[in-house]
Design an enzyme around this catalytic site. Structure first.
Site, short mmCIF file in Angstrom:
data_model
loop_
_atom_site.label_atom_id
_atom_site.label_comp_id
_atom_site.label_asym_id
_atom_site.label_seq_id
_atom_site.Cartn_x
_atom_site.Cartn_y
_atom_site.Cartn_z
N GLU A 140 7.64 14.49 1.66
CA GLU A 140 6.30 15.00 1.72
C GLU A 140 5.88 16.09 1.32
OE1 GLU A 140 6.43 15.92 6.04
OE2 GLU A 140 5.47 13.98 6.57
N ALA A 141 7.42 15.97 -0.11
CA ALA A 141 7.21 17.47 -0.39
C ALA A 141 7.30 16.94 -2.23
CB ALA A 141 8.56 18.07 -0.23
N GLY A 188 0.95 -1.25 -0.23
CA GLY A 188 0.15 0.04 -0.32
C GLY A 188 0.89 1.25 -0.04
N GLY A 189 1.18 1.78 0.80
CA GLY A 189 1.78 3.22 0.69
C GLY A 189 1.31 4.30 -0.28
N THR A 190 2.44 5.06 -0.21
CA THR A 190 1.83 5.97 -1.71
C THR A 190 1.71 5.64 -2.66
OG1 THR A 190 3.09 7.97 -0.07
CG2 THR A 190 3.10 8.52 -2.09
N ALA A 191 3.20 4.50 -2.86
CA ALA A 191 2.84 3.63 -3.71
C ALA A 191 1.61 3.26 -4.25
CB ALA A 191 4.29 3.26 -4.51
N THR A 218 11.83 13.87 -5.49
CA THR A 218 11.54 13.47 -7.33
C THR A 218 10.48 12.08 -6.59
OG1 THR A 218 13.66 12.72 -6.97
CG2 THR A 218 12.87 14.46 -8.19
N LYS A 261 4.03 24.82 -2.33
CA LYS A 261 5.24 24.70 -2.14
C LYS A 261 5.86 25.68 -3.87
CE LYS A 261 8.81 21.91 -2.85
NZ LYS A 261 9.46 20.38 -3.02
N LEU A 269 9.28 2.49 -4.42
CA LEU A 269 10.48 1.72 -3.74
C LEU A 269 12.11 0.61 -4.64
CD1 LEU A 269 10.41 3.16 0.09
CD2 LEU A 269 12.05 4.58 -2.04
#
Length: 504
Positions: free
Chosen positions: A51-52, A14-17, A347, A80, A336
């Site tokens: 987180e950016a 899961g996570g962001t990816a 990035t 940003k 990752l």
């Protein structure tokens, strides 16, 4: 006739990816009879180093049909305008790598050539005065672009976001599950493969459940459960160019209105990030374990926090590099699992996004055409190499000699592709954007100039204007930037008016 269409997609992790992939695939492939399942375990934490983001995330959010104000509220985000680099070229120096551009093109060439002509003659203003993003960031101001203001710097404002990655994943999970994605909780204990093709056929969870699929998306993080654990696709180590191999992250209490930019401060064996959110401040120290210990790294991080820590330190270990094959057989690695380039230029999320876009462009059927796979892998590697070179530049272009780490970075050999780019710039200030690469001429200029690499000359065409015309044009541009910043609201005022988060 056999049905060769992909019917079952399994996302591992899961996570962001994982949730970015689930949300994008369920949105773009809706109505095609596809079934998408995501497997994750609450017992396995997510990394969430960065987180950016960079401005390209707006395209992804629009693809998903997200309302920007809702997205900002739900993720405790701030806006940003760029990244501030402190102590990179020399201790005591700082510069901002802005989104957007410097000045405007003239006579068909980039603005910076005209600026260098004036500066080398001992006239004019600092380069930052010609960037709306830099001036607004330094003033703590922000607004969205106003396209109707033709000819004004306010017509085209480039920006990104700083957000809580866990909240972003949760937000995307809601969108994905509403679009039909099924989530399975559990730890994968076995990967089954087809004896004839070598493809992954199913994964088995710790409760005995077997989940079969046609296409598997590996979002399992550094370990690459499928792409490496099962298929052994290989990993290319780039740590000889990017020597940092550890990070420690720790959030702190917000003590002031958030600034509209991320900060990266060089330390004696790495660098520290500061990312202001609406709810807290994200902090982390990326470092090289050959030069300092974990205890030293935490002490440096804690000594430079600007607010009370909100959690204990979270350690990460990594090796900078790229998977030799991000797509192997019927497995595509994202995030990752595909490679790791430290979050110095924000990035990480972008590389997930482009990986998803590249998969959609080359979406397979069950034959898994090897030419499509090879093309995907070549383009993925090229993108990672281009980002890699830009990151290496930050370390190589230093005059620091105050530690073994910076001595190594200053004197290390670098890829020939980067050597050539620096040599061309040193000679005549020329900058090129190769093959639609991620970082523009503005980005390269910001770091080269910000870290004291200066050209001997400028583009010959910049010499055709008279001194009077050159000075008048640059004065008008600087005046327009200054006037635009003066009428912009403060960053916090903009957030309060449009998208204030209720996240504690």
């Amino acid at each position: 006739m056999d049905d060769l269409r992909i019917r079952d997609i399994v996302i591992v992790g899961g996570g962001t990816a994982g949730w970015m992939a689930a949300a994008a695939l369920s949105r773009t492939l809706a109505g095609g009879g596809l079934r998408i399942r995501l497997i994750e375990s609450e017992a396995i934490g997510t990394v969430g180093v960065g987180e950016a983001t960079i401005p390209h995330i707006q395209y992804f959010n629009r693809l998903l049909g997200l309302d920007e104000d809702e997205f900002v509220r739900r993720t405790a985000a701030t806006f940003k305008l760029g990244i501030e680099f402190v102590d990179w070229g020399r201790i005591g120096e700082r510069y901002i790598h802005p989104f957007g551009s410097y000045g405007q093109e003239m006579e068909g060439i980039h603005f910076h050539h005209f600026w260098y002509r004036q500066a080398q003659a001992g006239r004019g203003l600092p380069l930052d005065r010609y960037s709306l993003a830099v001036a607004a960031a330094q003033a703590g101001k922000f607004q969205r672009p106003e396209p109707n203001r033709r000819g004004s710097p306010l017509a085209d404002i480039s920006y990104a976001f700083q957000f809580d990655a866990a909240l972003y994943a949760r937000y995307l999970r809601e969108k994905a599950e509403a679009a039909g994605v099924r989530r399975s909780e559990g730890r994968i204990v076995e990967v089954q493969r087809d004896g004839a093709s070598g493809n992954v056929s199913a994964v088995v969870l710790d409760d005995g459940t077997s989940i079969a699929g046609d296409l598997f998306i590996d979002c399992s993080g550094f370990r690459g459960l499928l792409i490496e654990g099962a298929l052994q696709s290989g990993y290319e180590d780039w740590s000889h160019w990017l020597p940092c191999d550890r990070a420690v992250a720790r959030p702190s209490r917000r003590i002031e209105d958030p600034l509209p930019y991320t900060r990266a401060t060089a330390r004696k064996a790495g660098w520290q990030w500061r990312i202001p959110l609406q709810s807290r401040t994200g902090n982390g120290h990326v470092y090289c374990s050959r030069y300092i210990s974990d205890d030293e790294a935490v002490a440096i991080l804690d000594a430079n926090l600007e607010g009370e820590p909100l959690a204990g330190p979270n350690f990460l270990r990594f090796t900078a590099g790229v998977r030799r094959k991000a797509w192997d057989r019927n497995v595509v690695a994202l995030g990752l699992a595909a490679g790791f380039l430290e979050p110095l230029e924000s990035t990480s999320i972008h590389l997930i996004q482009t990986g998803i876009a590249r998969l959609l462009t080359n979406f397979p059927d069950k034959r898994f055409n090897q030419h499509d796979i090879d093309y995907f892998n070549r383009r993925t590697r090229l993108e990672y190499e281009q980002v890699r070179d830009f990151l290496i530049l930050h370390y190589k272009a230093t005059e620091r000699d105050d530690s073994g780490f910076w001595d190594h970075c200053r004197t290390m050999a670098i890829p020939s592709s980067l050597e050539e780019r620096i040599a061309i710039f040193r000679e005549n200030a020329r900058l090129f954007r190769h093959d639609n690469e991620l970082f523009s001429e503005t980005s390269w200029l910001a770091v080269l100039h910000g870290q004291n690499i200066e050209p001997a000359r400028h583009h010959p065409i910049a010499g055709y204007l008279t001194d009077a015309e050159l000075d008048a044009r640059l004065a008008r541009i600087a005046g327009a930037m200054k006037a635009s910043v003066e009428i912009m609201p403060r960053h916090q005022q903009f957030i309060d008016r449009h998208c204030r988060s209720e996240t504690p």
